[in-house]
Design a protein around this motif. Structure first.
Motif: not given
Length: 184
Positions: A127-128, A134-137, A148-150, A165-168
């Motif tokens: 997620n990080m 997203n910020n760079n985009a 993205p899909i969580l 730890e969260t993946m997308c």
């Protein structure tokens, strides 16, 4: 879902009614979703955090999956338990949506319940990493959308996963037709 030798698909490539009903029941009852690993000290989630000295399982959402046949099964590509491997078999169309919202994906045929449409392809990121992308985009005029899909989030019973730890799954740069599925 661990099929234990029982196919999850019908011969025409749709998920069986029992599988669909099981998933609906699980989605509607949060208590059914929480599970502990059978051998609590061998929890893959805790082992991934600390392989040398993992803590006991803290409970997490019970993940179900479908095992498809493969070349070592001895069956052919026509086997009813080889759906994803055959690729897109439904009539799909990428089209311009209304009001300048971009492209979308629609079917050109009525789909039966449990029909496989297509697999979603992309890069697996934390997620990080996704947030940084997203910020760079936002600063890059060539990137107009991210896709993205969580994959997992809030699936530990004691506390949610940390962003690292969260993946997308992100289809921004590695994609296929599924990238155009939207919520119109």
């Amino acid at each position: 879902m661990d099929t234990v030798g029982v196919f999850s698909y019908t011969i025409d490539g749709c998920l069986k009614e029992e599988f669909l009903q099981y998933e609906i029941d699980m989605a509607q009852d949060e208590e059914k979703q929480i599970a502990f690993c059978v051998s609590g000290w061998h929890c893959p989630i805790e082992r991934s955090k600390n392989p040398n000295d993992p803590e006991g399982c803290k409970a997490h959402v019970s993940r179900k999956f479908i095992k498809e046949c493969w070349h070592k099964c001895g069956c052919s590509m026509g086997c009813g338990n080889r759906v994803i491997q055959r690729g897109i078999t439904r009539k799909l169309q990428i089209f311009f949506t209304h009001e300048g919202k971009g492209l979308g994906l629609r079917t050109l045929e009525q789909l039966p319940a449990g029909a496989f449409v297509c697999k979603y392809v992309g890069e697996i990121l934390t997620n990080m990493e996704q947030e940084e992308r997203n910020n760079n985009a936002k600063a890059d005029p060539t990137v107009t959308h991210t896709y993205p899909i969580l994959l997992d989030g809030d699936w530990c019973s004691e506390k949610g996963l940390k962003d690292e730890e969260t993946m997308c799954l992100d289809a921004t740069f590695s994609e296929n037709t599924a990238r155009f599925i939207n919520h119109m």
